[in-house]
Design an enzyme around this catalytic site. Structure first.
Site, PDB file in Angstrom:
ATOM      1  NE  ARG A 165      -3.317  -2.863   0.300  1.00 40.89           N
ATOM      2  CZ  ARG A 165      -3.965  -3.457  -0.680  1.00 40.89           C
ATOM      3  NH1 ARG A 165      -3.868  -2.995  -1.922  1.00 40.89           N
ATOM      4  NH2 ARG A 165      -4.677  -4.526  -0.455  1.00 40.89           N
ATOM      5  CG  ASN A 207       0.403  -8.528   5.750  1.00 41.24           C
ATOM      6  OD1 ASN A 207      -0.321  -9.062   6.593  1.00 41.24           O
ATOM      7  ND2 ASN A 207      -0.037  -7.580   4.934  1.00 41.24           N
ATOM      8  CE  LYS A 286      -2.841  -8.522   8.570  1.00 40.60           C
ATOM      9  NZ  LYS A 286      -2.787  -7.914   7.219  1.00 40.60           N
ATOM     10  CD  GLU A 290      -6.346  -8.409   5.752  1.00 44.24           C
ATOM     11  OE1 GLU A 290      -5.173  -7.977   5.682  1.00 44.24           O
ATOM     12  OE2 GLU A 290      -7.344  -7.776   5.348  1.00 44.24           O
ATOM     13  NE  ARG A 323      -2.055  -3.452  12.387  1.00 43.70           N
ATOM     14  CZ  ARG A 323      -2.570  -3.760  11.212  1.00 43.70           C
ATOM     15  NH1 ARG A 323      -2.493  -4.987  10.742  1.00 43.70           N
ATOM     16  NH2 ARG A 323      -3.183  -2.845  10.488  1.00 43.70           N
ATOM     17  NE  ARG A 340     -13.138  -6.114   7.074  1.00 43.75           N
ATOM     18  CZ  ARG A 340     -12.318  -5.942   6.046  1.00 43.75           C
ATOM     19  NH1 ARG A 340     -12.585  -6.536   4.888  1.00 43.75           N
ATOM     20  NH2 ARG A 340     -11.250  -5.199   6.157  1.00 43.75           N
ATOM     21  CE  LYS A 364      -6.360  -2.033   9.702  1.00 43.21           C
ATOM     22  NZ  LYS A 364      -6.479  -2.509   8.306  1.00 43.21           N
ATOM     23  CG  ASP A 369      -9.039  -2.157   5.840  1.00 42.84           C
ATOM     24  OD1 ASP A 369      -8.178  -1.515   6.456  1.00 42.84           O
ATOM     25  OD2 ASP A 369      -8.763  -3.036   5.006  1.00 42.84           O
ATOM     26  CD  GLU A 391      -3.214   0.182  12.194  1.00 45.95           C
ATOM     27  OE1 GLU A 391      -3.072  -0.642  13.109  1.00 45.95           O
ATOM     28  OE2 GLU A 391      -3.224  -0.134  10.991  1.00 45.95           O
ATOM     29  CD  GLU A 397      -5.402  -0.289   1.618  1.00 50.03           C
ATOM     30  OE1 GLU A 397      -4.848  -0.155   2.728  1.00 50.03           O
ATOM     31  OE2 GLU A 397      -5.919  -1.355   1.239  1.00 50.03           O
ATOM     32  CD1 TRP A 539     -12.301  -9.970  -0.610  1.00 53.26           C
ATOM     33  CD2 TRP A 539     -10.981  -9.806   1.189  1.00 53.26           C
ATOM     34  NE1 TRP A 539     -11.057 -10.480  -0.949  1.00 53.26           N
ATOM     35  CE2 TRP A 539     -10.238 -10.390   0.147  1.00 53.26           C
ATOM     36  CE3 TRP A 539     -10.358  -9.603   2.432  1.00 53.26           C
ATOM     37  CZ2 TRP A 539      -8.898 -10.785   0.295  1.00 53.26           C
ATOM     38  CZ3 TRP A 539      -9.026  -9.990   2.580  1.00 53.26           C
ATOM     39  CH2 TRP A 539      -8.318 -10.578   1.522  1.00 53.26           C
TER      40      TRP A 539
END
Ligand code: GCU
Length: 678
Positions: A165, A207, A286, A290, A323, A340, A364, A369, A391, A397, A539
């Site tokens: 990103r 990640n 994390k 995901e 996170r 979600r 977040k 997101d 966050e 993004e 998602w």
């Protein structure tokens, strides 16, 4: 001494151009220590660029820089006549700017506070307000931890590239799987951050790939080099770690947090890091998100996972940022009961009180997101027994990827100022997001790009993030003015750039996703419109538009029950159609296109109007820019013009796709009869 290598001439200095002003100031610095050396190097740079001269000994000075612990000693000398008493009780990171008959004293609560005080004074020097002002200004950060996360990979990821990103070229730190040889720009990046008050950075993507995992062990030397550079600016470094590291790096058969061998591996690894980097900040994790590994694999909860890591760094004063971005990313779109938006709350709130003191749960700002508009995450108001971080994304993004000018401080300011008890009920500071968190964190937008951020105007977001983290009460427009004054010389250019950027978040929202619905972007890359791109995916990101209406029913009465995660009065406000704020209507409710908003307009007419108005506004921005572009440095002028051309093209694409989609779906004509493609 801490001299940093000079940026090549002509390189974009962002908001720290070498000479804020030419003049004959006599500057004096008292004190010793590594960060004092940094201030000395800053002063040397200033005087080298013509701002005056450095003096010492008993020579008279116009501006004195010192720390509070020396104030008494200096009271009869350099600080004679200043209101030194008002600098008593400064916090470590705080500073005072004292004025007396045209002379200035900048007093830091510690050498770190002095560094922040220096930069504050430098901004004032630049805008001509350094010498005249109140007799004593006192400043201290509202938030102790002000942090940037780098989503930088060492190896180029086949899909995400060097920086996940990232919209600013490669990584500032790494190239081709290794630390860069030449870290000149990292020195300057660290200066830029310190000048806004940032005090921590995480050096790699959340990640964590196999190569990046080795930063913990084999490649620790790379971290040592980066830590040295950041340390000189008062910034501690962190690593994102892979929860499976004991297996990946230590050859253990599991990473189960309850396994003593696993805990021991982490302790030994932490000891080895702190032996090399005594001020190492800690880990960022994390987990179970995901596809990343985490404690769920072993039937353990997130408190067990986080605490095990926290105990490894606790003896060294380290922190673990854990996170809360945990949700089911393999949902079935046919399943209307899974939401979600509920996930972080459902996973973490039951664990409140179970995290160790040195764990910070990083949440977040919204429940989904980083969309252009989301309600504030209810998790932040529901975990009084847990230290929290809010966050954000400085990287754009979902807000135009640094091709669109989109000044995000108004969004962040709204979130930080959100009062869980409701403005009118008056929870006050302690129930505001800014009062509930220990840390304000954001994903950085910087890369190897010659303008640091891809779009020269995206520098404003980086600057504003640091300033808001320091003082969430600052007005976004004032921060924008500070940035533009620090960055550009030309007065008319400054005014027009402020004008362009001030409401650019609103404009971006207008021509993209309406009324809080989000997600109408191209899947994967997240740039450009694709209304149904995510509609039938796993998602959990749906808008449910049909021929009658649109939006997600998240009410307790008939929907997913998400509104029930808020305390009163918000739970009731969001639940009821007539009290739900217009801008979040479709986040909380599924309504007919003909539903009337609080503004009196119908939903469908709002969609048409905002999309036409958004494009018109971009046209105005482009035209205004054309009138001043010759006043900007040539490379900036060219880059901004290129970006504006793309922003306009993209805004038109958004308008056309959205208006056509909704006119086809609803069959409702535009009241104003504008052309909508059939
Ligand atoms: C978003 C983003 C990912 C990122 C994730 C995260 O989903 O698209 O690239 O990894 O957030 O915050 O972990």
């Amino acid at each position: 001494n801490y001299p940093w290598p000079a940026l090549p001439s002509g390189a974009d200095p962002a908001w720290l151009p070498p000479a804020p002003e030419r003049g004959s100031l006599r500057l004096k610095l008292a004190g010793v220590g590594p960060l004092i050396d940094t201030v000395r190097a800053e002063l040397a740079e200033l005087t080298g660029a013509g701002a005056g001269q450095l003096v010492d000994g008993t020579a008279e000075a116009d501006v004195v820089f010192t720390t509070a612990d020396r104030a008494d000693e200096l009271a009869s000398g350099d600080l004679a006549g200043f209101d030194v008493e008002s600098a008593e009780g400064l916090s470590q990171e705080g500073f005072a700017v004292l004025r007396q008959a045209g002379r200035v004293a900048v007093v830091g609560g510690s050498d770190r506070g002095l560094l922040y005080g220096y930069h504050h004074w430098r901004r004032q020097l630049r805008n001509g307000t350094a010498a005249d002002g109140p007799e004593a200004e006192i400043h201290a950060p509202a938030t102790a931890i002000r942090m940037l996360n780098h989503w930088d990979n060492m190896a180029v990821h086949p899909v995400m590239g060097q920086v996940e990103r990232g919209y600013s070229g490669g990584s500032l730190f790494y190239a081709d799987g290794a630390l860069r040889e030449d870290l000149t720009r990292v020195h300057h990046y660290a200066r830029l951050l310190a000048s806004t008050g940032i005090n921590r950075v995480a050096l790699n993507n959340v990640n964590v790939g196999p190569l990046e995992a080795t930063l913990l062990t084999e490649r620790l030397g790379d971290v040592v080099r980066l830590a040295e550079i950041f340390r000189a600016q008062g910034i501690a470094v962190h690593l994102s770690v892979n929860f499976s590291s004991p297996m990946l790096l230590g050859g253990l058969p599991s990473a189960d947090p309850a396994d003593p061998d696993v805990a021991q591996w982490w302790s030994r690894t932490a000891d080895a890091i702190y032996a090399e980097i005594p001020d190492f900040g800690g880990f960022l994790v994390k987990a179970d998100s995901e596809g990343q590994p985490g404690p769920y694999r072993y039937g353990r909860d997130h408190a067990e996972g986080a605490n095990m890591l926290a105990r490894a760094v606790a003896p060294h004063g380290g922190l673990v940022f854990w996170r809360a971005f945990v949700y089911n990313h393999q949902q079935d779109w046919r399943d209307r009961s899974t939401d979600r938006a509920r996930a972080a709350f459902d996973h973490f709130v039951p664990l409140d009180g179970g995290f160790d003191e040195n764990v910070i749960l990083q949440v977040k700002y919204g429940p989904m997101d980083f969309q252009v508009r989301e309600p504030v995450s209810p998790v932040i108001g529901a975990m009084p027994g847990t230290r929290l971080a809010a966050e954000f994304q400085v990287t754009q993004e979902y807000t135009g990827q640094q091709k669109h000018a989109c000044y995000l401080a108004p969004l962040w300011s709204q979130v930080l100022g959100f009062d869980f008890e409701g403005e009118d009920v008056g929870g006050g500071e302690s129930r505001r997001v800014s009062g509930l968190v220990d840390a304000v964190v954001a994903v950085s937008n910087v890369g190897a790009d010659e303008h640091w951020c891809g779009h020269p105007f995206a520098q404003a977001n980086l600057f504003a993030f640091g300033r808001l983290a320091w003082d969430p009460a600052l007005a976004p427009e004032d921060i924008l003015r500070e940035w533009v004054q620090s960055t550009y010389d030309d007065v008319e250019l400054r005014d027009v750039v402020v004008e362009l950027l001030r409401d650019s978040w609103q404009t971006y929202e207008d021509y993209t996703a309406p009324l809080g619905v989000g997600w109408m972007v191209r899947p994967g890359q997240h740039y450009g419109p694709d209304v149904d791109g995510y509609e039938y995916t796993p998602w959990g990101t749906y808008h449910f538009a049909d021929r009658e209406g649109i939006g997600v029913d998240r009410t307790v009465a008939t929907g997913t029950g998400f509104t029930g995660q808020y305390p009163l009065p918000w739970a009731a406000r969001y639940e009821q159609l007539d009290s739900c704020p217009d801008e979040l209507l479709l986040f909380f409710h599924h309504v007919p296109y003909t539903h009337r908003l609080g503004s009196g307009e119908t939903v469908i007419q709002h969609i048409y109007d905002t999309h036409f108005a958004g494009v018109e506004r971009v046209e105005e921005m482009v035209a205004a820019w054309e009138t001043v572009r010759h006043r900007a440095p040539a490379p900036v002028a060219q880059r901004v013009s290129e970006r504006f051309a793309e922003q306009l093209r993209s805004a038109v694409e958004w308008r056309d796709q959205l208006t056509t989609y909704f006119s086809r779906k609803s069959g409702v004509a535009d009241e104003h009869g504008r052309h909508i493609h059939p």
